[in-house]
Design a protein around this motif. Structure first.
Motif, PDB file in Angstrom:
ATOM      1  N   ALA A 123       0.822  -1.220   0.000  1.00 23.13           N
ATOM      2  CA  ALA A 123       0.000   0.000   0.000  1.00 23.13           C
ATOM      3  C   ALA A 123       0.852   1.264   0.000  1.00 23.13           C
ATOM      4  O   ALA A 123       1.869   1.340   0.679  1.00 23.13           O
ATOM      5  N   THR A 124       0.420   2.252  -0.786  1.00 19.66           N
ATOM      6  CA  THR A 124       1.164   3.513  -0.890  1.00 19.66           C
ATOM      7  C   THR A 124       0.317   4.708  -0.459  1.00 19.66           C
ATOM      8  O   THR A 124       0.504   5.815  -0.953  1.00 19.66           O
ATOM      9  N   GLY A 125      -0.654   4.483   0.431  1.00 26.54           N
ATOM     10  CA  GLY A 125      -1.456   5.590   0.950  1.00 26.54           C
ATOM     11  C   GLY A 125      -2.686   5.853   0.121  1.00 26.54           C
ATOM     12  O   GLY A 125      -2.941   5.145  -0.841  1.00 26.54           O
ATOM     13  N   PRO A 126      -3.470   6.872   0.501  1.00 26.06           N
ATOM     14  CA  PRO A 126      -3.201   7.769   1.627  1.00 26.06           C
ATOM     15  C   PRO A 126      -3.625   7.224   2.997  1.00 26.06           C
ATOM     16  O   PRO A 126      -3.268   7.802   4.007  1.00 26.06           O
ATOM     17  N   GLY A 127      -4.340   6.106   3.034  1.00 24.63           N
ATOM     18  CA  GLY A 127      -4.827   5.594   4.317  1.00 24.63           C
ATOM     19  C   GLY A 127      -4.036   4.453   4.914  1.00 24.63           C
ATOM     20  O   GLY A 127      -4.021   4.251   6.119  1.00 24.63           O
ATOM     21  N   ARG A 128      -3.387   3.671   4.060  1.00 20.89           N
ATOM     22  CA  ARG A 128      -2.578   2.528   4.512  1.00 20.89           C
ATOM     23  C   ARG A 128      -1.250   2.551   3.784  1.00 20.89           C
ATOM     24  O   ARG A 128      -1.174   3.023   2.664  1.00 20.89           O
ATOM     25  N   PHE A 129      -0.239   1.992   4.426  1.00 18.67           N
ATOM     26  CA  PHE A 129       1.113   2.029   3.860  1.00 18.67           C
ATOM     27  C   PHE A 129       1.920   0.795   4.219  1.00 18.67           C
ATOM     28  O   PHE A 129       1.744   0.236   5.290  1.00 18.67           O
TER      29      PHE A 129
ATOM     30  N   HIS B  37       8.064   5.320  10.542  1.00 15.50           N
ATOM     31  CA  HIS B  37       7.986   4.213   9.583  1.00 15.50           C
ATOM     32  C   HIS B  37       6.689   3.446   9.752  1.00 15.50           C
ATOM     33  O   HIS B  37       5.939   3.656  10.707  1.00 15.50           O
ATOM     34  N   SER B  38       6.431   2.586   8.767  1.00 18.24           N
ATOM     35  CA  SER B  38       5.281   1.692   8.812  1.00 18.24           C
ATOM     36  C   SER B  38       5.862   0.296   9.007  1.00 18.24           C
ATOM     37  O   SER B  38       6.352  -0.307   8.066  1.00 18.24           O
ATOM     38  N   PRO B  39       5.856  -0.199  10.260  1.00 17.43           N
ATOM     39  CA  PRO B  39       6.651  -1.381  10.597  1.00 17.43           C
ATOM     40  C   PRO B  39       6.264  -2.695   9.931  1.00 17.43           C
ATOM     41  O   PRO B  39       7.070  -3.272   9.218  1.00 17.43           O
ATOM     42  N   LYS B  40       5.060  -3.184  10.177  1.00 13.98           N
ATOM     43  CA  LYS B  40       4.711  -4.523   9.692  1.00 13.98           C
ATOM     44  C   LYS B  40       3.217  -4.764   9.823  1.00 13.98           C
ATOM     45  O   LYS B  40       2.507  -3.983  10.444  1.00 13.98           O
ATOM     46  N   THR B  41       2.755  -5.872   9.264  1.00 12.13           N
ATOM     47  CA  THR B  41       1.356  -6.265   9.345  1.00 12.13           C
ATOM     48  C   THR B  41       0.884  -6.248  10.792  1.00 12.13           C
ATOM     49  O   THR B  41       1.585  -6.748  11.677  1.00 12.13           O
ATOM     50  N   GLY B  42      -0.273  -5.643  11.028  1.00 13.80           N
ATOM     51  CA  GLY B  42      -0.823  -5.591  12.370  1.00 13.80           C
ATOM     52  C   GLY B  42      -0.342  -4.383  13.157  1.00 13.80           C
ATOM     53  O   GLY B  42      -0.803  -4.127  14.261  1.00 13.80           O
ATOM     54  N   ASP B  43       0.575  -3.616  12.579  1.00 11.70           N
ATOM     55  CA  ASP B  43       1.115  -2.438  13.248  1.00 11.70           C
ATOM     56  C   ASP B  43       0.647  -1.177  12.513  1.00 11.70           C
ATOM     57  O   ASP B  43      -0.058  -1.265  11.512  1.00 11.70           O
ATOM     58  N   VAL B  44       1.043  -0.013  13.027  1.00 10.52           N
ATOM     59  CA  VAL B  44       0.642   1.261  12.422  1.00 10.52           C
ATOM     60  C   VAL B  44       1.859   2.171  12.258  1.00 10.52           C
ATOM     61  O   VAL B  44       2.906   1.941  12.877  1.00 10.52           O
ATOM     62  N   VAL B  45       1.692   3.198  11.443  1.00 13.01           N
ATOM     63  CA  VAL B  45       2.754   4.183  11.245  1.00 13.01           C
ATOM     64  C   VAL B  45       3.062   4.833  12.595  1.00 13.01           C
ATOM     65  O   VAL B  45       2.159   5.284  13.289  1.00 13.01           O
ATOM     66  N   ARG B  46       4.349   4.825  12.971  1.00 11.13           N
ATOM     67  CA  ARG B  46       4.719   5.424  14.243  1.00 11.13           C
ATOM     68  C   ARG B  46       6.184   5.822  14.301  1.00 11.13           C
ATOM     69  O   ARG B  46       6.981   5.444  13.453  1.00 11.13           O
ATOM     70  N   LEU B  47       6.486   6.593  15.344  1.00 10.92           N
ATOM     71  CA  LEU B  47       7.848   7.042  15.618  1.00 10.92           C
ATOM     72  C   LEU B  47       8.502   5.972  16.481  1.00 10.92           C
ATOM     73  O   LEU B  47       7.927   5.548  17.486  1.00 10.92           O
ATOM     74  N   GLN B  48       9.675   5.517  16.072  1.00  9.56           N
ATOM     75  CA  GLN B  48      10.345   4.455  16.819  1.00  9.56           C
ATOM     76  C   GLN B  48      11.852   4.649  16.794  1.00  9.56           C
ATOM     77  O   GLN B  48      12.406   5.183  15.837  1.00  9.56           O
ATOM     78  N   LYS B  49      12.504   4.213  17.867  1.00 10.32           N
ATOM     79  CA  LYS B  49      13.953   4.286  17.947  1.00 10.32           C
ATOM     80  C   LYS B  49      14.557   3.270  16.972  1.00 10.32           C
ATOM     81  O   LYS B  49      14.026   2.170  16.830  1.00 10.32           O
ATOM     82  N   ILE B  50      15.649   3.647  16.315  1.00  8.80           N
ATOM     83  CA  ILE B  50      16.340   2.716  15.412  1.00  8.80           C
ATOM     84  C   ILE B  50      16.905   1.592  16.274  1.00  8.80           C
ATOM     85  O   ILE B  50      17.633   1.843  17.234  1.00  8.80           O
ATOM     86  N   TRP B  51      16.516   0.362  15.967  1.00  9.59           N
ATOM     87  CA  TRP B  51      16.805  -0.780  16.838  1.00  9.59           C
ATOM     88  C   TRP B  51      18.018  -1.616  16.455  1.00  9.59           C
ATOM     89  O   TRP B  51      18.302  -2.626  17.086  1.00  9.59           O
ATOM     90  N   THR B  52      18.741  -1.228  15.426  1.00 12.05           N
ATOM     91  CA  THR B  52      19.886  -2.026  14.988  1.00 12.05           C
ATOM     92  C   THR B  52      20.983  -1.125  14.445  1.00 12.05           C
ATOM     93  O   THR B  52      20.718   0.020  14.080  1.00 12.05           O
ATOM     94  N   LYS B  53      22.191  -1.667  14.398  1.00 13.37           N
ATOM     95  CA  LYS B  53      23.315  -0.911  13.829  1.00 13.37           C
ATOM     96  C   LYS B  53      23.383  -1.137  12.312  1.00 13.37           C
ATOM     97  O   LYS B  53      24.114  -0.443  11.619  1.00 13.37           O
ATOM     98  N   SER B  54      22.617  -2.127  11.838  1.00  8.54           N
ATOM     99  CA  SER B  54      22.654  -2.446  10.407  1.00  8.54           C
ATOM    100  C   SER B  54      21.749  -1.529   9.595  1.00  8.54           C
ATOM    101  O   SER B  54      20.737  -1.955   9.043  1.00  8.54           O
ATOM    102  N   VAL B  55      22.128  -0.247   9.552  1.00  4.21           N
ATOM    103  CA  VAL B  55      21.354   0.704   8.769  1.00  4.21           C
ATOM    104  C   VAL B  55      22.278   1.539   7.900  1.00  4.21           C
ATOM    105  O   VAL B  55      23.438   1.774   8.244  1.00  4.21           O
ATOM    106  N   TRP B  56      21.746   1.959   6.786  1.00  2.16           N
ATOM    107  CA  TRP B  56      22.430   2.897   5.893  1.00  2.16           C
ATOM    108  C   TRP B  56      21.520   4.106   5.770  1.00  2.16           C
ATOM    109  O   TRP B  56      20.311   4.009   5.942  1.00  2.16           O
TER     110      TRP B  56
END
Length: 120
Positions: A26-32, A96-115
């Protein structure tokens, strides 16, 4: 200043979608899904992004963690494979929009494996 405006506007758009349900493809505007949220946010800010997290990573200007700025894209990777994307919101957090069953939210970056990637 032009780039900053686009990035900060995209960040505001993503934040305004807080609580929107995740839906794969989904690319919005209601779901992503994750890249759907970044695509939608930057489109509203006037920039076109490709559809998937990997394609978005390939298209951005790669920046180091120390030079990351608000509105930069944060790509989560396993080896060379990008599997998730969010928008950097400062203080080590992303919208971000994390995963199925979740919602768009503000979250701390949980891993060092990011670019980090800057949309230009």
């Amino acid at each position: 200043a032009e780039a900053a405006t686009v990035a900060s506007k995209a960040l505001q758009v993503a934040a305004s979608k807080k609580g929107s349900p995740y839906r794969y493809g989904a690319t919005g505007p209601g779901r992503f899904d994750c890249s759907g949220l970044t695509l939608y946010s930057f489109k509203k800010a006037g920039k076109k992004l490709p559809r998937t997290a990997q394609q978005q990573y390939n298209k951005t200007k790669h920046v180091s963690a120390s030079s990351r700025k608000l509105g930069d894209l944060v790509f989560f990777h396993s080896g060379s494979n990008v599997y998730h994307v969010g928008i950097y919101a400062g203080k080590g957090k992303i919208w971000h929009s994390p995963k199925t069953g979740d919602v768009v939210r503000l979250q701390k970056i949980w891993t060092k494996s990011v670019w980090y990637g800057r949309v230009r």
